[in-house]
Design an enzyme around this catalytic site. Structure first.
Site, short mmCIF file in Angstrom:
data_model
loop_
_atom_site.label_atom_id
_atom_site.label_comp_id
_atom_site.label_asym_id
_atom_site.label_seq_id
_atom_site.Cartn_x
_atom_site.Cartn_y
_atom_site.Cartn_z
N ARG A 1 6.15 3.33 -17.79
CA ARG A 1 4.76 2.94 -18.18
C ARG A 1 4.88 1.12 -18.00
O ARG A 1 5.61 0.46 -17.63
CB ARG A 1 3.79 3.24 -18.48
CG ARG A 1 4.36 3.13 -20.21
CD ARG A 1 3.11 2.96 -21.24
NE ARG A 1 2.53 1.92 -21.26
CZ ARG A 1 2.91 0.50 -21.35
NH1 ARG A 1 4.36 0.41 -21.98
NH2 ARG A 1 1.96 -0.05 -20.98
N GLY A 2 3.44 0.78 -17.58
CA GLY A 2 3.41 -0.86 -17.27
C GLY A 2 4.28 -1.34 -16.55
O GLY A 2 4.43 -0.30 -15.44
N ALA A 3 2.90 -2.16 -15.82
CA ALA A 3 2.56 -2.34 -14.24
C ALA A 3 3.84 -2.65 -13.48
O ALA A 3 4.44 -1.95 -13.05
CB ALA A 3 1.65 -3.40 -14.14
N ARG B 1 1.62 7.20 -9.61
CA ARG B 1 0.46 6.70 -10.02
C ARG B 1 -0.45 5.17 -8.71
O ARG B 1 -0.21 4.83 -8.78
CB ARG B 1 0.57 6.00 -11.55
CG ARG B 1 0.63 7.17 -12.17
CD ARG B 1 1.18 6.13 -13.43
NE ARG B 1 0.22 6.03 -14.39
CZ ARG B 1 -0.09 5.47 -15.90
NH1 ARG B 1 1.08 4.62 -16.10
NH2 ARG B 1 -1.45 4.87 -15.81
N GLN C 1 -1.55 3.38 -26.61
CA GLN C 1 0.53 2.28 -26.42
C GLN C 1 0.07 0.88 -27.70
O GLN C 1 1.05 0.04 -27.73
CB GLN C 1 -0.35 1.92 -24.61
CG GLN C 1 0.08 2.59 -23.80
CD GLN C 1 -1.46 3.47 -23.35
OE1 GLN C 1 -1.97 3.83 -24.58
NE2 GLN C 1 -1.05 3.73 -22.29
N ASP D 1 -3.10 -4.48 -14.46
CA ASP D 1 -2.32 -3.74 -13.46
C ASP D 1 -2.97 -4.18 -11.86
O ASP D 1 -1.78 -3.21 -11.31
CB ASP D 1 -2.73 -2.04 -13.17
CG ASP D 1 -2.35 -1.55 -14.83
OD1 ASP D 1 -3.17 -1.88 -15.88
OD2 ASP D 1 -1.55 -1.26 -14.56
N LYS E 1 -6.25 -1.92 -18.73
CA LYS E 1 -6.11 -0.48 -19.58
C LYS E 1 -7.43 -0.10 -19.67
O LYS E 1 -8.09 -1.21 -20.06
CB LYS E 1 -5.08 -0.21 -20.55
CG LYS E 1 -5.59 0.54 -22.10
CD LYS E 1 -4.91 1.88 -21.49
CE LYS E 1 -4.19 1.91 -20.17
NZ LYS E 1 -3.59 2.97 -19.69
O1 MRU Z 1 -1.20 3.36 -18.86
P1 MRU Z 1 -0.24 2.42 -18.92
O2 MRU Z 1 0.40 1.89 -20.62
O3 MRU Z 1 1.14 2.24 -17.53
O4 MRU Z 1 -0.90 1.34 -18.59
C1 MRU Z 1 -0.77 0.16 -18.76
C2 MRU Z 1 -1.43 -1.65 -18.87
O5 MRU Z 1 -2.47 -1.07 -19.32
C3 MRU Z 1 -0.96 -2.56 -19.14
O6 MRU Z 1 -1.83 -3.67 -19.90
C4 MRU Z 1 -0.37 -3.16 -17.53
O7 MRU Z 1 0.02 -2.18 -16.94
C5 MRU Z 1 0.51 -4.32 -17.43
S1 MRU Z 1 1.30 -4.13 -18.58
C6 MRU Z 1 2.28 -6.03 -18.80
#
Ligand code: MRU
Length: 348
Positions: free
Chosen positions: A50-52, A91, A195, A236, A247
């Site tokens: 996860r995480g962009a 996603r 998270q 994201d 998020k």
């Molecule tokens: O649902 P997730 O855990 O993938 O959401 C992640 C976030 O919102 C992060 O803040 C975003 O992807 C930036 S990660 C460097």
């Protein structure tokens, strides 16, 4: 530093994608070895990865996995293209996932070796971008707030776990810490999948960075009471006008920061900038299952029949953002509705 995503080639065996299963952290450091398209999509949708920016690397390596499976199972070209599309849109909100898959897919005609090299380049460039934007973000904060130890608030997880390596918003915190300019961090727990408390806190503890974890509902009060000097989050997707999806809960932090007059900073590699989307209104916000909200630790905490509203992300309008930091520089959005990020040929 934790490695969330890594391509490994065990002796004599074909390569596989190794993921640190983030659903099991911090209680267990469990590794997953991914060798099929369905396994990868499942890992993405369960948030094992996860995480962009990490999703960008997952999309990139996903093309390699799809090609391997196509060769093993004799898929035709259409079946392979469909599988890559399914990965790219597993996603919807983080633009990096489709960007990573499309970038590597574009060299598919050159064969497996080239495809793997391109996927490695996506991961390598992400780490370099994160390190650079962290330096730029720390410079901007110290120039804006004064060269002194600062107190931060952050939301969700943007560390090594959310990227190929190093981190984005977390990378700025890491950089300030290394310069002796980070006093401490308030970490929002980040409901519903936690998270913040499960992942960011785990990383901060490993890095020896002083922090406290707080309920998401404490964020506005923490800011208005003057307990932090700035807020920093990841993104994201950042649209051409500087609106930023992140998020769920991020926009509340931004509103409180605006009211308190402290900078709200968005940090992301340029791969999170979606120049082709004009404003945040056009971003598709992922909606996830009711169970994530209505259950705690797998146990239902709501009366039977209660329904939930569970958007995974929100959009912070650009006028609430003091600075957007990418590896290309720092942009300071204003109330003026001017495009901040222009369409480039680097994005297809
Ligand atoms: O649902 P997730 O855990 O993938 O959401 C992640 C976030 O919102 C992060 O803040 C975003 O992807 C930036 S990660 C460097």
């Amino acid at each position: 530093m934790a490695r969330a995503i890594e391509w490994i080639e065990p002796d004599g065996a074909v390569g596989v994608l190794r993921l640190l299963d983030q659903t099991a952290l911090p209680l267990e450091e469990r590794m997953l070895e991914i060798s099929s398209v369905d396994e990868l999509i499942d890992a993405i949708q369960r948030l094992a990865v996860r995480g962009a920016p990490a999703l960008g690397a997952a999309g990139a390596y996903g093309v390699v996995i799809a090609m391997q499976q196509a060769a093993r199972e004799g898929w035709d070209q259409q079946h392979l293209a469909d599988a890559i599309t399914r990965i790219a849109y597993a996603r919807p909100t983080a633009v990096n996932l489709a960007w990573g898959a499309r970038r590597v897919d574009a060299v598919r005609g050159g064969g497996m070796e080239l495809v793997l090299l391109e996927a490695h380049a996506v991961a390598r460039e992400d780490e370099a971008a994160n390190r650079e934007l962290s330096r730029l973000g720390a410079d901007w904060l110290l120039a804006t707030l004064g060269d002194r130890p600062l107190r931060a608030i952050t939301h969700c997880n943007t560390g090594a776990l959310a990227t190929s390596a190093w981190g984005t918003a977390y990378g700025i915190l890491r950089e300030l810490h290394d310069r002796g300019r980070l006093e401490m961090v308030h970490v929002d727990e980040t409901r519903p999948l936690l998270q913040g408390v499960r992942l960011t806190s785990w990383e901060l503890q490993r890095d020896g960075i002083d922090h406290v974890v707080q309920c998401d509902g404490a964020a506005a009060s923490t800011i208005l009471r003057g307990l932090v000097d700035f807020a920093v989050i990841g993104a994201d997707r950042i649209t051409a006008n500087g609106d930023a999806a992140n998020k769920i809960g991020s926009v509340g932090v931004a509103l409180a920061a605006k009211r308190a007059g402290i900078p709200f900073v968005v940090a992301a590699p340029y791969s999170s900038v979606d120049e082709r989307t004009a404003t945040g209104d056009e971003i598709e916000i992922e909606e996830r299952s009711d169970a994530e909200v209505l259950q705690f630790g797998g146990v239902s905490v709501a009366a039977p029949g209660v329904r939930a509203f569970n958007p995974a992300f929100d959009v912070t309008p650009h006028d609430l953002i003091a600075a957007i930091v990418t590896e290309r520089g720092v942009v300071e959005p204003s109330d003026a509705d001017v495009p901040l990020f222009m369409t480039e040929t680097t994005r297809d």
